[in-house]
Design a protein around this motif. Structure first.
Motif, short mmCIF file in Angstrom:
data_model
loop_
_atom_site.label_atom_id
_atom_site.label_comp_id
_atom_site.label_asym_id
_atom_site.label_seq_id
_atom_site.Cartn_x
_atom_site.Cartn_y
_atom_site.Cartn_z
N ASP A 1 -2.85 0.39 -8.21
CA ASP A 1 -3.77 0.98 -9.18
C ASP A 1 -3.22 0.85 -10.60
O ASP A 1 -3.96 0.57 -11.55
CB ASP A 1 -3.99 2.46 -8.86
CG ASP A 1 -4.74 2.67 -7.55
OD1 ASP A 1 -5.36 1.70 -7.07
OD2 ASP A 1 -4.71 3.80 -7.03
N CYS B 1 -5.34 11.80 -3.74
CA CYS B 1 -5.49 11.70 -5.19
C CYS B 1 -5.19 10.26 -5.60
O CYS B 1 -4.67 9.47 -4.80
CB CYS B 1 -4.56 12.67 -5.92
SG CYS B 1 -2.80 12.34 -5.65
N ASP B 2 -5.50 9.95 -6.84
CA ASP B 2 -5.18 8.63 -7.39
C ASP B 2 -4.09 8.69 -8.44
O ASP B 2 -3.43 7.69 -8.74
CB ASP B 2 -6.43 7.99 -8.02
CG ASP B 2 -7.51 7.71 -6.99
OD1 ASP B 2 -7.16 7.34 -5.85
OD2 ASP B 2 -8.70 7.89 -7.32
N ASP C 1 0.81 -1.21 0.00
CA ASP C 1 0.00 0.00 0.00
C ASP C 1 0.85 1.27 0.00
O ASP C 1 0.32 2.37 -0.10
CB ASP C 1 -0.97 0.00 1.19
CG ASP C 1 -0.26 -0.05 2.53
OD1 ASP C 1 0.97 -0.25 2.55
OD2 ASP C 1 -0.94 0.11 3.56
N SER D 1 -1.53 9.49 1.03
CA SER D 1 -2.55 9.96 1.97
C SER D 1 -3.96 9.71 1.45
O SER D 1 -4.93 9.87 2.19
CB SER D 1 -2.37 11.46 2.22
OG SER D 1 -2.78 12.22 1.09
N GLY D 2 -4.07 9.35 0.18
CA GLY D 2 -5.38 9.15 -0.42
C GLY D 2 -6.00 10.40 -0.99
O GLY D 2 -7.16 10.39 -1.41
N ARG E 1 -0.33 4.89 -7.34
CA ARG E 1 -0.12 3.76 -6.45
C ARG E 1 0.08 2.50 -7.31
O ARG E 1 -0.65 2.29 -8.28
CB ARG E 1 -1.31 3.59 -5.51
CG ARG E 1 -1.36 4.68 -4.42
CD ARG E 1 -2.53 4.46 -3.46
NE ARG E 1 -3.80 4.73 -4.13
CZ ARG E 1 -4.37 5.93 -4.21
NH1 ARG E 1 -3.78 6.99 -3.66
NH2 ARG E 1 -5.53 6.08 -4.82
N ARG F 1 -9.62 13.43 -8.98
CA ARG F 1 -8.67 12.53 -8.31
C ARG F 1 -7.27 12.66 -8.89
O ARG F 1 -6.42 11.81 -8.67
CB ARG F 1 -9.15 11.08 -8.43
CG ARG F 1 -10.52 10.82 -7.82
CD ARG F 1 -10.50 11.07 -6.31
NE ARG F 1 -9.55 10.16 -5.65
CZ ARG F 1 -9.09 10.34 -4.42
NH1 ARG F 1 -9.46 11.40 -3.72
NH2 ARG F 1 -8.25 9.47 -3.89
#
Length: 415
Positions: A252, A189-190, A9, A186-187, A249, A106
């Motif tokens: 993703d 954005c993607d 992650d 941190s989440g 990530r 995102r």
């Protein structure tokens, strides 16, 4: 490697690259130019009034205006912004992404620049003094301010996520990648479109560097002027350029069939708090940034196979960095500095060098340092000279150091 792999992650993949540099317009042209190991420095007519340092590394002639930017937009952008927009477009396309179909909310944009629109301000100042205020451009301010590269890239790509600018002098491009990775983890954005851009070659800016003794004085041989880690180095060659990286990530990216060039596995930063322009002796505080980045990547310092050095070709920077490398990485990883070919592109340098590091890992090839030979290498470093070195690079550190004592280290790993 002996160290554990970072948790899934926290794995961030470099899935797209875009570059415009003195070695060439585009990612592949730049890579091939750096592999050739030939300096791009040349006499610069705009700098002819300088007593020394009257040369630069310029991007090869191309039309960044209407033919490439399109839509009547180029007129409102400074060159540093235009370069960022074009590099970002290449990076996004290289990543196999389409702004027309992605969720722009995102997508984050983070772009660093050291001097931003300083060259444009210089030009407009002359115009005001010569012709009066009515002849100053009505878009002077948006062409000047350092956040506009990020703003225009976000506008061009319809990216509605966080849009930020980093300013850590010659570490600005690297700092942008640190911030972008943090946003992904941190989440927030993607997808993160991040890097650095600079187009500050101008008479006043270049004179400022010359007056402080930072530039090479080899007016008789510009092509030989930038010589990182050489015993007879005497300063850097001012340059321009841009590099944008697409970060996602890793999970993703894998889900859409992309492994990427490399993983941006760890980052580290520190502040010398020693002197406005000189590094702390021995690189003792920069060492903190290096060790933090290695640990963040889940590695031990002995796992670092390669160093893409800051390597400016200035007497003080190179000796300090060489001491740092020798002390922290005594196992002798390969070392290169792209500034022998590209010159010093200031706030763009860290991003350009991060992109080159990703390509080094991807291709298993370390570019040589221009103007450096084993005979004139001053330090006991494993510098690549002459020809590219074919090497499996599992983990690499990319160093960036900036005026103000900013130290930023990125650690990239093989996918």
């Amino acid at each position: 490697m002996t160290a554990p792999t970072p948790s899934a992650d926290r794995a961030v993949a470099v899935t797209g690259l875009g570059m415009i540099t003195p070695a060439g317009v585009g990612r592949e042209a730049t890579w091939q130019g750096v592999l050739r190991g030939e300096s791009t420095a040349a006499h610069d007519p705009e700098l002819k009034e300088l007593s020394s340092g009257a040369f630069s590394c310029r991007i090869p002639p191309f039309a960044p205006g209407e033919g490439r930017i399109g839509g009547g937009k180029a007129w409102r952008m400074s060159r540093f912004t235009q370069l960022a927009v074009l590099a970002a477009r290449e990076a996004v396309a290289d990543a196999g992404l389409d702004p027309k179909s992605w969720d722009g909310a995102r997508v984050a944009v983070v772009i660093g620049s050291g001097l931003a629109g300083a060259a444009h301000l210089e030009e407009q100042t002359v115009r005001m003094h010569q012709a009066g205020p009515d002849f100053v451009s009505p878009v002077l301010i948006p062409m000047l301010i350092s956040n506009m590269a990020a703003g225009e890239v976000a506008l061009d790509l319809t990216a509605h996520g966080p849009s930020l600018a980093t300013e850590t002098a010659c570490a600005s491009g690297a700092s942008a990648l640190v911030v972008a990775r943090d946003l992904l983890l941190s989440g927030a954005c993607d997808i993160a479109v991040a890097g650095g851009t600079e187009a500050a070659i101008s008479p006043v800016v270049t004179t400022g560097f010359q007056r402080m003794g930072a530039l090479s004085g080899r007016n008789d041989a510009p092509v030989a002027a930038s010589r990182p880690f050489a015993a007879d180095r005497d300063g850097f060659v001012i340059s321009e350029g841009a590099a944008i990286l697409v970060l996602e990530r890793a999970a993703d990216a894998k889900a859409r069939g992309r492994s990427g060039y490399a993983l941006l596995a760890g980052t580290g930063a520190s502040s010398d708090a020693h002197h406005p322009t000189a590094p702390a002796p021995g690189g003792t505080v920069a060492e903190t940034a290096l060790r933090l980045a290695v640990a963040d990547a889940g590695l031990d310092v002995a796992d670092v196979d390669h160093v893409n050095a800051h390597g400016t070709s200035t007497p003080l920077n190179d000796s300090t960095e060489a001491e740092l490398i020798g002390r922290v990485l005594p196992h002798g990883p390969s070392v290169t500095s792209a500034k022998g070919v590209l010159g010093h592109s200031l706030g763009a340098a860290g991003a350009i060098e991060a992109a080159l590091t990703a390509l080094t890992i991807h291709h298993g090839t370390v570019p040589p340092t221009a103007n450096l030979t084993p005979q004139n290498l001053e330090f006991p470093l494993n510098c690549v000279t002459g020809e590219p070195s074919h090497q499996e690079v599992r983990a690499a550190a990319s160093h960036s150091f900036g005026f103000g004592g900013h130290n930023v280290v990125l650690v990239l790993r093989a996918v």
